[in-house]
Design a protein around this motif. Structure first.
Motif, PDB file in Angstrom:
ATOM      1  N   ILE A 298      13.689 -15.416  -4.818  1.00  9.29           N
ATOM      2  CA  ILE A 298      12.714 -14.383  -4.470  1.00  9.29           C
ATOM      3  C   ILE A 298      13.055 -13.781  -3.100  1.00  9.29           C
ATOM      4  O   ILE A 298      13.041 -12.567  -2.920  1.00  9.29           O
ATOM      5  CB  ILE A 298      11.281 -14.947  -4.495  1.00  9.29           C
ATOM      6  N   ALA A 299      13.402 -14.632  -2.145  1.00  5.84           N
ATOM      7  CA  ALA A 299      13.734 -14.149  -0.799  1.00  5.84           C
ATOM      8  C   ALA A 299      14.935 -13.208  -0.822  1.00  5.84           C
ATOM      9  O   ALA A 299      14.975 -12.233  -0.073  1.00  5.84           O
ATOM     10  CB  ALA A 299      13.992 -15.329   0.130  1.00  5.84           C
ATOM     11  N   ARG A 300      15.900 -13.480  -1.669  1.00  6.65           N
ATOM     12  CA  ARG A 300      17.079 -12.619  -1.760  1.00  6.65           C
ATOM     13  C   ARG A 300      16.740 -11.224  -2.269  1.00  6.65           C
ATOM     14  O   ARG A 300      17.491 -10.280  -2.056  1.00  6.65           O
ATOM     15  CB  ARG A 300      18.129 -13.250  -2.674  1.00  6.65           C
ATOM     16  N   ARG A 301      15.619 -11.097  -2.944  1.00  6.86           N
ATOM     17  CA  ARG A 301      15.217  -9.788  -3.473  1.00  6.86           C
ATOM     18  C   ARG A 301      14.360  -8.992  -2.499  1.00  6.86           C
ATOM     19  O   ARG A 301      13.947  -7.873  -2.812  1.00  6.86           O
ATOM     20  CB  ARG A 301      14.482  -9.989  -4.791  1.00  6.86           C
ATOM     21  N   LEU A 302      14.112  -9.528  -1.315  1.00  5.97           N
ATOM     22  CA  LEU A 302      13.229  -8.840  -0.377  1.00  5.97           C
ATOM     23  C   LEU A 302      13.765  -7.474   0.042  1.00  5.97           C
ATOM     24  O   LEU A 302      13.062  -6.470  -0.053  1.00  5.97           O
ATOM     25  CB  LEU A 302      12.969  -9.704   0.860  1.00  5.97           C
ATOM     26  N   ARG A 303      14.987  -7.413   0.521  1.00  6.00           N
ATOM     27  CA  ARG A 303      15.526  -6.120   0.984  1.00  6.00           C
ATOM     28  C   ARG A 303      15.611  -5.082  -0.131  1.00  6.00           C
ATOM     29  O   ARG A 303      15.174  -3.942   0.060  1.00  6.00           O
ATOM     30  CB  ARG A 303      16.871  -6.311   1.665  1.00  6.00           C
ATOM     31  N   PRO A 304      16.170  -5.442  -1.311  1.00  5.61           N
ATOM     32  CA  PRO A 304      16.187  -4.431  -2.379  1.00  5.61           C
ATOM     33  C   PRO A 304      14.782  -3.987  -2.793  1.00  5.61           C
ATOM     34  O   PRO A 304      14.561  -2.817  -3.106  1.00  5.61           O
ATOM     35  CB  PRO A 304      16.891  -5.136  -3.545  1.00  5.61           C
ATOM     36  N   THR A 305      13.839  -4.900  -2.761  1.00  5.17           N
ATOM     37  CA  THR A 305      12.460  -4.550  -3.119  1.00  5.17           C
ATOM     38  C   THR A 305      11.860  -3.627  -2.070  1.00  5.17           C
ATOM     39  O   THR A 305      11.177  -2.645  -2.411  1.00  5.17           O
ATOM     40  CB  THR A 305      11.605  -5.817  -3.287  1.00  5.17           C
ATOM     41  N   ALA A 306      12.101  -3.893  -0.802  1.00  2.00           N
ATOM     42  CA  ALA A 306      11.596  -3.025   0.273  1.00  2.00           C
ATOM     43  C   ALA A 306      12.191  -1.628   0.148  1.00  2.00           C
ATOM     44  O   ALA A 306      11.495  -0.625   0.327  1.00  2.00           O
ATOM     45  CB  ALA A 306      11.910  -3.625   1.638  1.00  2.00           C
ATOM     46  N   ARG A 307      13.479  -1.548  -0.192  1.00  2.00           N
ATOM     47  CA  ARG A 307      14.136  -0.243  -0.379  1.00  2.00           C
ATOM     48  C   ARG A 307      13.497   0.510  -1.545  1.00  2.00           C
ATOM     49  O   ARG A 307      13.174   1.696  -1.431  1.00  2.00           O
ATOM     50  CB  ARG A 307      15.624  -0.457  -0.605  1.00  2.00           C
ATOM     51  N   LEU A 308      13.280  -0.177  -2.656  1.00  2.00           N
ATOM     52  CA  LEU A 308      12.641   0.444  -3.810  1.00  2.00           C
ATOM     53  C   LEU A 308      11.221   0.881  -3.471  1.00  2.00           C
ATOM     54  O   LEU A 308      10.776   1.958  -3.877  1.00  2.00           O
ATOM     55  CB  LEU A 308      12.641  -0.527  -4.993  1.00  2.00           C
ATOM     56  N   PHE A 309      10.507   0.071  -2.708  1.00  2.00           N
ATOM     57  CA  PHE A 309       9.146   0.416  -2.296  1.00  2.00           C
ATOM     58  C   PHE A 309       9.141   1.727  -1.502  1.00  2.00           C
ATOM     59  O   PHE A 309       8.358   2.640  -1.777  1.00  2.00           O
ATOM     60  CB  PHE A 309       8.557  -0.717  -1.456  1.00  2.00           C
ATOM     61  N   ARG A 310      10.051   1.846  -0.524  1.00  2.00           N
ATOM     62  CA  ARG A 310      10.134   3.077   0.275  1.00  2.00           C
ATOM     63  C   ARG A 310      10.452   4.282  -0.608  1.00  2.00           C
ATOM     64  O   ARG A 310       9.828   5.347  -0.473  1.00  2.00           O
ATOM     65  CB  ARG A 310      11.187   2.943   1.366  1.00  2.00           C
ATOM     66  N   GLU A 311      11.391   4.126  -1.544  1.00  2.00           N
ATOM     67  CA  GLU A 311      11.759   5.226  -2.439  1.00  2.00           C
ATOM     68  C   GLU A 311      10.571   5.668  -3.285  1.00  2.00           C
ATOM     69  O   GLU A 311      10.320   6.871  -3.433  1.00  2.00           O
ATOM     70  CB  GLU A 311      12.907   4.798  -3.356  1.00  2.00           C
ATOM     71  N   GLU A 312       9.843   4.716  -3.822  1.00  2.00           N
ATOM     72  CA  GLU A 312       8.722   5.070  -4.688  1.00  2.00           C
ATOM     73  C   GLU A 312       7.563   5.672  -3.907  1.00  2.00           C
ATOM     74  O   GLU A 312       6.891   6.575  -4.399  1.00  2.00           O
ATOM     75  CB  GLU A 312       8.290   3.866  -5.522  1.00  2.00           C
TER      76      GLU A 312
END
Length: 75
Positions: free
Chosen positions: A47-61
């Motif tokens: 889950i921790a490894r997905r933090l940065r990609p998730t934050a990037r997707l959050f900003r895009e959306e």
């Protein structure tokens, strides 16, 4: 936030981002309500490894959502 409100606003986030954020919510809940030795550290590491990609997707959306609001006519 993942649902469209017909005639009012589009969805703020998509289904994929919702699921990713829900994983982080579940981790926070578990972390706050148990001791560290009860955590499944392999799962938490994934889950921790997905933090940065998730934050990037959050900003895009969020940017997409804000852009879509510009096209909605006000009263």
């Amino acid at each position: 936030m993942k649902l469209e409100v017909a005639g009012y606003r589009p969805p703020v986030i998509g289904e994929d981002l919702f699921r990713r954020l829900d994983d982080f919510r579940a981790f926070r809940h578990k972390f706050r309500h148990c001791y560290g030795f009860e955590l499944d550290w392999e799962k938490e590491r994934l889950i921790a490894r997905r933090l940065r990609p998730t934050a990037r997707l959050f900003r895009e959306e969020i940017h997409r959502f804000l852009k879509s609001l510009e096209s909605i006519e006000g009263p």
